[in-house]
Design an enzyme around this catalytic site. Structure first.
Site, PDB file in Angstrom:
ATOM      1  CD  GLU A 154      -3.369  -5.977   5.100  1.00 61.57           C
ATOM      2  OE1 GLU A 154      -2.590  -6.847   4.628  1.00 61.57           O
ATOM      3  OE2 GLU A 154      -4.101  -5.263   4.400  1.00 61.57           O
ATOM      4  CD1 TRP A 192      -6.648   2.872   1.579  1.00 66.28           C
ATOM      5  CD2 TRP A 192      -4.510   3.052   0.959  1.00 66.28           C
ATOM      6  NE1 TRP A 192      -6.472   2.152   0.411  1.00 66.28           N
ATOM      7  CE2 TRP A 192      -5.185   2.252   0.013  1.00 66.28           C
ATOM      8  CE3 TRP A 192      -3.151   3.311   0.761  1.00 66.28           C
ATOM      9  CZ2 TRP A 192      -4.550   1.693  -1.097  1.00 66.28           C
ATOM     10  CZ3 TRP A 192      -2.526   2.768  -0.339  1.00 66.28           C
ATOM     11  CH2 TRP A 192      -3.216   1.970  -1.258  1.00 66.28           C
ATOM     12  CE1 TYR A 217      -3.863  -2.246   0.368  1.00 65.80           C
ATOM     13  CE2 TYR A 217      -2.708  -3.200   2.238  1.00 65.80           C
ATOM     14  CZ  TYR A 217      -3.736  -3.234   1.308  1.00 65.80           C
ATOM     15  OH  TYR A 217      -4.631  -4.260   1.343  1.00 65.80           O
ATOM     16  CG  ASP A 240     -11.328  -3.809   0.695  1.00 65.13           C
ATOM     17  OD1 ASP A 240     -11.686  -3.007   1.580  1.00 65.13           O
ATOM     18  OD2 ASP A 240     -10.235  -3.719   0.111  1.00 65.13           O
ATOM     19  CE1 TYR A 259      -4.034  -0.878  -3.546  1.00 66.37           C
ATOM     20  CE2 TYR A 259      -4.594   0.831  -5.142  1.00 66.37           C
ATOM     21  CZ  TYR A 259      -4.973  -0.045  -4.148  1.00 66.37           C
ATOM     22  OH  TYR A 259      -6.279  -0.103  -3.755  1.00 66.37           O
ATOM     23  CE1 TYR A 278      -6.950  -7.352   2.872  1.00 63.93           C
ATOM     24  CE2 TYR A 278      -8.926  -6.915   1.620  1.00 63.93           C
ATOM     25  CZ  TYR A 278      -7.678  -6.544   2.034  1.00 63.93           C
ATOM     26  OH  TYR A 278      -7.171  -5.350   1.591  1.00 63.93           O
ATOM     27  CD1 TRP A 279     -11.364  -6.403   4.524  1.00 67.86           C
ATOM     28  CD2 TRP A 279     -12.041  -6.035   6.622  1.00 67.86           C
ATOM     29  NE1 TRP A 279     -10.660  -5.324   5.013  1.00 67.86           N
ATOM     30  CE2 TRP A 279     -11.057  -5.083   6.288  1.00 67.86           C
ATOM     31  CE3 TRP A 279     -12.611  -6.007   7.904  1.00 67.86           C
ATOM     32  CZ2 TRP A 279     -10.623  -4.102   7.190  1.00 67.86           C
ATOM     33  CZ3 TRP A 279     -12.179  -5.027   8.793  1.00 67.86           C
ATOM     34  CH2 TRP A 279     -11.197  -4.095   8.432  1.00 67.86           C
ATOM     35  CD1 TRP A 328      -9.750   2.930   6.344  1.00 72.01           C
ATOM     36  CD2 TRP A 328     -11.199   2.534   8.022  1.00 72.01           C
ATOM     37  NE1 TRP A 328     -10.096   1.598   6.306  1.00 72.01           N
ATOM     38  CE2 TRP A 328     -10.967   1.324   7.322  1.00 72.01           C
ATOM     39  CE3 TRP A 328     -12.063   2.523   9.100  1.00 72.01           C
ATOM     40  CZ2 TRP A 328     -11.582   0.114   7.682  1.00 72.01           C
ATOM     41  CZ3 TRP A 328     -12.672   1.315   9.458  1.00 72.01           C
ATOM     42  CH2 TRP A 328     -12.427   0.137   8.762  1.00 72.01           C
ATOM     43  CG  ASP A 329      -5.160   2.506   6.347  1.00 65.27           C
ATOM     44  OD1 ASP A 329      -6.222   2.504   5.698  1.00 65.27           O
ATOM     45  OD2 ASP A 329      -4.452   1.481   6.485  1.00 65.27           O
TER      46      ASP A 329
END
Ligand code: GLC
Length: 418
Positions: free
Chosen positions: A387, A31, A27, A159, A79, A343-344, A33-34
């Protein structure tokens, strides 16, 4: 090196000159919200740098108030999709969609930590936050229902959450843009979104770019349209924090407008509660139904200040903990769609934990707040500043030396969020 020094060293190593990349290579830009969470991490040891983080993010703000998901401050080939594919004319280049609006919460947090010395910085930033919250209303809730619409899964920051599966089915998989994923060159594809999801993600980018990033058109034509419980909870929290800033920097009229939005949002966010699942859910704005999958976003209304379900939600977390599942899995471990590594769709994310713990503490659920904080600290302590984390075997996954994980560890190390 002590743990605090290690976390600070990650922020310093990911500093690219006033903004912090989420992690090297995977990344390579700023970003949204990061950076809000990272600013809260920076303020634990360098308030000046915390303000810079926010100011550099706002360099990407559009005239209409949008604070984009990504600001492409400097070119990088690491990216996809890069600035050429977004086709946004702003300088510096940005993506064309938002991310969860944690920013006003971060500004208030940084100001409270910095004290009087930060007042002039905050005063200069305040009108930009007002403009951004007006954008959320105008672009994503023009009828002032109180619920903001999300048009792309990337906007939710979560995501490939299973909450988006059914709504994404409506999005064609054909893309005009050639897909050249870079993430799977950095990270094992088993831990990342699937190819078919990427096709749909990029289809939406193609579609929105062809409207010239016209907010009204996008809202009208998007085949993906949901009221994300996470984004809406974070936005309500941000409105409360904006109101606190408005007490110091705003006008009477601004305070009245913000208060009105808060009152409306409290009602409609409470309406995302589902009795059958005993959880807050997102709503599919095309199908009209609540989306029947419990995710970690469904705990965030507590962070937004809705406390009436806190007891019940805390009990669910304690039930998972009793089964030795690390808190907080991004998807209900008993759901058919749960995947502990992907991931999510299952993994634990430190930033979400911080918001949940803070909400629980404010709601008087001290013990569960402490459990969430302790689990987060333990995961990072054992696996490193990853992460995200597998809630079943507690392994660290995805990118390493992650900025927002380091920031949250700094906050939790000080007791913030417990
Ligand atoms: C991924 C995450 C998103 C995050 C970004 C940078 O896209 O899903 O939430 O902001 O990476 O860390």
């Amino acid at each position: 090196m002590s743990r605090i020094e290690a976390a600070r060293a990650i922020l310093a190593a990911n500093d690219r000159g006033g903004y912090t990349v989420p992690t090297d290579r995977l990344y390579p830009f700023q970003w949204n919200w990061d950076s809000a969470f990272v600013a809260m991490g920076w303020v634990t040891f360098d308030a000046e740098r915390a303000w810079r983080e926010i100011e550099r993010l706002l360099e990407g703000q559009w005239q209409d108030g949008l604070v984009p998901q990504i600001v492409f401050h400097a070119p990088s080939d690491d990216y996809f999709p890069g600035p050429d594919i977004w086709g946004v004319t702003h300088k510096p280049p940005t993506s064309g969609i938002p991310q969860p609006p944690v920013l006003a919460t971060a500004v208030r947090f940084v100001l409270e930590r910095h004290g009087a010395a930060g007042v002039e910085r905050a005063r200069a930033i305040y009108p930009r936050l007002v403009l951004n919250h007006l954008w959320w209303q105008r672009a994503r809730d023009p009828e002032a229902t109180g619920l903001a619409a999300t048009l792309h899964p990337w906007e939710t920051g979560m995501d490939n959450s299973p909450a988006w599966d059914a709504a994404l089915e409506r999005v064609p998989t054909k893309t005009r843009t050639e897909i050249r994923r870079r993430d799977t060159g950095h990270i094992d594809p088993a831990f990342r979104p699937r190819g078919i999801e990427y096709q749909r993600f990029v289809h939406l980018v193609d579609l929105f770019r062809e409207t010239g990033w016209n907010a009204r058109r996008m809202l009208d034509i998007s085949p993906f349209k949901v009221a994300d419980v996470g984004t809406n909870a974070i936005l309500l929290r941000a409105e409360r924090d904006l109101l606190a800033l408005a007490e110091q920097f705003g006008s009477t009229a601004e305070r009245a407008a913000i208060s009105e939005r808060i009152a409306r949002k409290e009602i409609v966010l409470a309406g995302l509660w589902d009795d059958a699942l005993g959880h807050y859910l997102s709503r599919d704005l095309i199908g009209g139904n609540l989306i029947p999958v419990r995710t970690s976003a469904g705990f965030l209304p507590i962070f937004a200040g809705l406390h009436e379900r806190a007891r019940e939600l805390a009990a669910r977390l304690e039930g998972w903990r009793a089964r030795n599942i690390a808190l907080v899995p991004s998807t209900d471990p008993d759901a058919a769609s749960f995947e502990p590594q992907r991931y999510w769709r299952g993994p634990v994310w430190a930033v979400v934990n911080w918001m949940i713990a803070r909400g629980l503490r404010e709601a008087g659920e001290e013990a569960t707040a402490a459990s969430v904080s302790a689990d987060t600290r333990r995961l990072v302590g054992e696996a490193g500043f990853s992460e995200y984390f597998n809630p079943m075997d507690r392994a660290g996954i995805g990118g390493e030396t992650f900025s927002w994980t380091a920031a949250i560890d700094l906050l939790l190390g000080e007791g913030e969020g417990r």
